[in-house]
Write an enzyme that holds these catalytic residues in place. Structure first.
Site, PDB file in Angstrom:
ATOM      1  CB  VAL A 145      -0.862  -0.136   0.984  1.00  0.00           C
ATOM      2  CG1 VAL A 145      -1.810   1.374   1.247  1.00  0.00           C
ATOM      3  CG2 VAL A 145      -1.961  -1.066   1.211  1.00  0.00           C
ATOM      4  CB  VAL A 184      10.241  -4.646   2.949  1.00  0.00           C
ATOM      5  CG1 VAL A 184      10.503  -4.908   1.434  1.00  0.00           C
ATOM      6  CG2 VAL A 184      11.802  -4.547   2.985  1.00  0.00           C
ATOM      7  CB  SER A 231       4.188  10.294   9.165  1.00  0.00           C
ATOM      8  OG  SER A 231       3.087  10.576  10.064  1.00  0.00           O
ATOM      9  N   GLY A 232       1.935   9.468   7.261  1.00  0.00           N
ATOM     10  CA  GLY A 232       0.474   9.800   7.204  1.00  0.00           C
ATOM     11  C   GLY A 232       0.042   8.614   6.280  1.00  0.00           C
ATOM     12  N   GLY A 233       0.147   7.900   6.511  1.00  0.00           N
ATOM     13  CA  GLY A 233      -0.546   6.620   6.313  1.00  0.00           C
ATOM     14  C   GLY A 233      -0.590   6.469   4.455  1.00  0.00           C
ATOM     15  CE  LYS A 268       6.376   7.378  10.353  1.00  0.00           C
ATOM     16  NZ  LYS A 268       5.829   6.518  11.252  1.00  0.00           N
ATOM     17  CG  HIS A 327       5.430  10.516  14.624  1.00  0.00           C
ATOM     18  ND1 HIS A 327       4.533  11.898  13.989  1.00  0.00           N
ATOM     19  CD2 HIS A 327       5.121   9.976  13.282  1.00  0.00           C
ATOM     20  CE1 HIS A 327       3.558  11.976  13.125  1.00  0.00           C
ATOM     21  NE2 HIS A 327       3.737  10.141  13.043  1.00  0.00           N
ATOM     22  CG  ASN A 328       5.596   5.776  14.992  1.00  0.00           C
ATOM     23  OD1 ASN A 328       4.640   6.381  13.502  1.00  0.00           O
ATOM     24  ND2 ASN A 328       5.876   4.581  13.815  1.00  0.00           N
ATOM     25  CD  GLU A 383      -0.629   8.144  14.542  1.00  0.00           C
ATOM     26  OE1 GLU A 383      -0.846   8.895  13.770  1.00  0.00           O
ATOM     27  OE2 GLU A 383       0.706   7.922  14.371  1.00  0.00           O
TER      28      GLU A 383
END
Length: 352
Positions: A76, A137, A191-193, A246, A249-250, A253
């Site tokens: 994705v 990956v 980040s942002g999906g 990151k 950040h995770n 969140e």
């Protein structure tokens, strides 16, 4: 020297062969070029009246056009990043070991400057030099396996970029392993999906500082922009700095999400509020200093009705949660536990 093989002569010879392969008609451009192909004698003549060398170089380079960047991993996120880059004017090569992923993505990219290859060698041969390869990956062993498969085909100056949720110490280990090879390495948080990757993610690159100029333009072009058009992407620092940021950040969140869950539970259990009433509260909060994506979608879900039962959707969702491991990194840092432990010590035990 007569008979000396020069770059110019090689280019001219290959250009002639190229034109023989693709031009089967007489072409005349007044004042510039005249091609004549005699089918009977198989004699191909080229006369270039103006810009002879320039034209030869142009045709040969056109023949040998390479892609600016390659992406390994067409899940994705990998697909979304590919489409984002192509939409912003970059040519991209893609590769995945999974044939189904290659085929499904191939159907999405008709008439786009994205080239899917079915083998690693073909993928690598598509890339301009120095090679820029973005690895999309799952974190951990899959990244190490990809790097191992690439190493025999890379040279000094090539660049590897890990765009997954890698633990920052793994990034530092990989950079150390590549020392002395001349191969550059960047570990970058994205980040942002799926939607963010497609339309503008936040990007947090770190690693070998000399690698940043090779990727700065494309990363800052595809990144999200703030109101003054500043990209949500800049160099974070050396080593594992990008993946460290990151990781934090995770953690923030997931902490925010947990606080929202606690507030929801308090409003429901202690105050007995309905989903529609909580929708009004969260919507009001989202118009103030708590304005954020997480508060916005929380307010939205409170107003949704399940089509099958006619009940508020929030009341029919299974009361469990899962995660993909992206929050595991922060809890491996000792200082993350200090504040929660102090809070837990201040909590009184419930009366029996």
């Amino acid at each position: 020297m007569e008979g000396e093989i020069t770059r110019e002569s090689v280019v001219q010879r290959k250009t002639i062969q190229f034109l023989k392969d693709i031009l089967r008609i007489h072409v005349f451009i007044p004042g510039k070029i005249f091609y004549s192909y005699d089918l009977l004698s198989h004699c191909f003549l080229i006369e270039i009246a103006i810009f002879e060398q320039q034209f030869a170089y142009f045709v040969w380079e056109l023949k040998m056009t390479k892609q600016f960047l390659g992406i390994i991993g067409l899940g994705v996120m990998g697909q979304s990043i590919c489409l984002n880059m192509e939409r912003n004017g970059y040519t991209v090569a893609g590769f995945d070991l999974d044939e189904k992923k290659r085929e499904s993505f191939q159907k999405r990219i008709e008439n786009k400057e994205i080239f899917i290859r079915h083998d690693l060698i073909g993928f690598l041969s598509d890339l301009a030099s120095p090679k820029r390869i973005l690895i999309m990956v799952p974190a951990g062993d899959p990244v190490d396996r990809v790097i191992s498969s690439l190493m025999p085909h890379l040279v000094s100056g090539d660049l590897l970029i890990d765009g997954g949720n890698t633990y920052y110490k793994d990034t530092e280990r990989r950079i150390k392993n590549l020392e002395g090879t001349g191969i550059l390495y960047i570990g970058t948080g994205i980040s942002g999906g799926e939607e963010g990757a497609l339309w503008g993610p936040s990007i947090m690159p770190g690693g070998n500082p000399e690698a940043w100029p090779l990727i700065k333009s494309i990363f800052q072009t595809i990144a999200a922009k703030v109101d003054d058009d500043t990209p949500c992407c800049d160099w974070i620092g050396n080593g594992g700095a990008g993946h460290f940021v990151k990781m934090v950040h995770n953690g923030i969140e997931y902490g925010d999400m947990q606080m929202i869950c606690e507030v929801y539970d308090l409003l429901q259990q202690a105050f007995g509020l309905s989903p529609s009433e909580m929708h009004s509260i969260f919507s009001n909060w989202n118009r103030g200093e708590l304005n954020s994506y997480l508060i916005e979608i929380t307010a939205d879900i409170m107003s949704k009705i399940d089509e099958e039962t006619g009940k508020p959707l929030i009341d029919v969702i299974l009361d469990t949660a899962g995660q993909k491991g992206t929050a595991n990194g922060p809890v491996r840092l000792p200082w993350i536990w200090v504040f929660p432990q102090r809070l837990s010590l201040r909590r009184s035990l419930p009366e029996q």
